[in-house]
Scaffold this motif. Structure first.
Motif, PDB file in Angstrom:
ATOM      1  N   THR A  89      14.408  13.377  46.833  1.00 31.14           N
ATOM      2  CA  THR A  89      13.445  12.885  47.820  1.00 31.14           C
ATOM      3  C   THR A  89      12.779  11.628  47.295  1.00 31.14           C
ATOM      4  O   THR A  89      12.607  11.450  46.090  1.00 31.14           O
ATOM      5  CB  THR A  89      12.349  13.929  48.140  1.00 31.14           C
ATOM      6  N   LYS A  99       6.037   8.298  54.318  1.00 29.61           N
ATOM      7  CA  LYS A  99       7.418   8.516  54.727  1.00 29.61           C
ATOM      8  C   LYS A  99       8.140   9.183  53.567  1.00 29.61           C
ATOM      9  O   LYS A  99       8.103   8.693  52.444  1.00 29.61           O
ATOM     10  CB  LYS A  99       8.115   7.204  55.074  1.00 29.61           C
ATOM     11  N   ASN A 101      11.873  10.418  52.447  1.00 24.77           N
ATOM     12  CA  ASN A 101      13.304  10.375  52.700  1.00 24.77           C
ATOM     13  C   ASN A 101      13.926  11.488  51.876  1.00 24.77           C
ATOM     14  O   ASN A 101      13.711  11.568  50.667  1.00 24.77           O
ATOM     15  CB  ASN A 101      13.868   9.009  52.314  1.00 24.77           C
ATOM     16  N   ALA A 118      17.352  13.174  55.976  1.00 21.68           N
ATOM     17  CA  ALA A 118      16.195  13.278  56.865  1.00 21.68           C
ATOM     18  C   ALA A 118      15.102  12.294  56.468  1.00 21.68           C
ATOM     19  O   ALA A 118      14.970  11.927  55.302  1.00 21.68           O
ATOM     20  CB  ALA A 118      15.640  14.694  56.845  1.00 21.68           C
ATOM     21  N   ASP A 119      14.327  11.909  57.463  1.00 25.56           N
ATOM     22  CA  ASP A 119      13.104  11.141  57.267  1.00 25.56           C
ATOM     23  C   ASP A 119      11.969  11.926  57.900  1.00 25.56           C
ATOM     24  O   ASP A 119      12.069  12.361  59.058  1.00 25.56           O
ATOM     25  CB  ASP A 119      13.185   9.759  57.927  1.00 25.56           C
ATOM     26  N   VAL A 120      10.896  12.118  57.143  1.00 18.16           N
ATOM     27  CA  VAL A 120       9.707  12.784  57.652  1.00 18.16           C
ATOM     28  C   VAL A 120       8.575  11.774  57.554  1.00 18.16           C
ATOM     29  O   VAL A 120       8.176  11.379  56.458  1.00 18.16           O
ATOM     30  CB  VAL A 120       9.376  14.056  56.825  1.00 18.16           C
ATOM     31  N   THR A 122       4.673  10.772  58.538  1.00 12.83           N
ATOM     32  CA  THR A 122       3.361  11.246  58.967  1.00 12.83           C
ATOM     33  C   THR A 122       2.468  10.033  59.139  1.00 12.83           C
ATOM     34  O   THR A 122       2.267   9.256  58.208  1.00 12.83           O
ATOM     35  CB  THR A 122       2.746  12.210  57.938  1.00 12.83           C
ATOM     36  N   THR A 127       3.267  14.184  62.619  1.00 17.74           N
ATOM     37  CA  THR A 127       4.476  14.204  61.813  1.00 17.74           C
ATOM     38  C   THR A 127       5.705  14.163  62.715  1.00 17.74           C
ATOM     39  O   THR A 127       5.806  14.942  63.662  1.00 17.74           O
ATOM     40  CB  THR A 127       4.528  15.458  60.932  1.00 17.74           C
ATOM     41  N   GLU A 129       9.923  14.128  62.401  1.00 18.00           N
ATOM     42  CA  GLU A 129      11.081  14.324  61.527  1.00 18.00           C
ATOM     43  C   GLU A 129      12.349  13.998  62.307  1.00 18.00           C
ATOM     44  O   GLU A 129      12.543  14.464  63.419  1.00 18.00           O
ATOM     45  CB  GLU A 129      11.156  15.759  61.037  1.00 18.00           C
ATOM     46  N   THR A 130      13.186  13.171  61.694  1.00 17.48           N
ATOM     47  CA  THR A 130      14.517  12.917  62.244  1.00 17.48           C
ATOM     48  C   THR A 130      15.519  13.229  61.147  1.00 17.48           C
ATOM     49  O   THR A 130      15.307  12.885  59.985  1.00 17.48           O
ATOM     50  CB  THR A 130      14.682  11.460  62.710  1.00 17.48           C
ATOM     51  N   ALA A 131      16.597  13.898  61.524  1.00 18.83           N
ATOM     52  CA  ALA A 131      17.540  14.349  60.506  1.00 18.83           C
ATOM     53  C   ALA A 131      18.959  14.399  61.047  1.00 18.83           C
ATOM     54  O   ALA A 131      19.183  14.533  62.245  1.00 18.83           O
ATOM     55  CB  ALA A 131      17.143  15.729  60.001  1.00 18.83           C
TER      56      ALA A 131
END
Length: 139
Positions: A89, A99, A101, A118-120, A122, A127, A129-131
């Motif tokens: 990460t 962010k 990753n 994934a990217d989280v 906030t 928040t 999240e795209t994955a």
């Protein structure tokens, strides 16, 4: 003679205790190349493992989503070769947002590997999240 044996044993334990670099650990699980697979909902996905100067780029695509992670030489990671798991990460923060990753992989069976990019993000307590989650066939 006894001192030599103790010294030899100590050196062999020290060498075995040294940690492998993040890039080498990743390549031991997923060698460089392109992998095709399917997402959890059956859509096609692709994962590319690209060795670059002092880092490995991992690029995942499915549909119109593209995700990228970079694992640099010397970066922190978790690795278990027995389960072919790898976790890396990267956290980036600014005054208003963060962010993270994430790149993760885990064995499904002898011929398949589960890969997540994934990217989280906030921002202002929200928040998003795209994955990409892809099960690929190993070579």
């Amino acid at each position: 003679m006894r001192i030599f044996l103790v010294f030899t044993l100590f050196m062999s334990l020290s060498v075995g205790a040294q940690e492998i670099d993040a890039t080498k650990a990743l390549l031991a699980i997923l060698p460089a190349g392109d992998y095709s697979g399917v997402t959890n909902d059956g859509a096609e996905c692709n994962i590319s493992i690209l060795p670059l100067s002092n880092r490995i780029a991992v690029i995942g695509t499915t549909g119109d989503i593209l995700k990228r992670s970079e694992i640099e030489v010397g970066s922190r990671y978790r690795w278990n070769p027995g389960t072919r798991s790898f976790l890396h990460t990267t956290l980036t923060t600014t005054l208003s947002d963060t962010k993270e990753n994430v790149f993760r992989t885990l064995a499904v069976d002898k011929k398949k590997q589960y890969v997540v990019l994934a990217d989280v993000v906030t921002k202002d307590r929200e928040t998003i999240e795209t994955a990409i989650e892809c099960i690929v066939e190993l070579k």
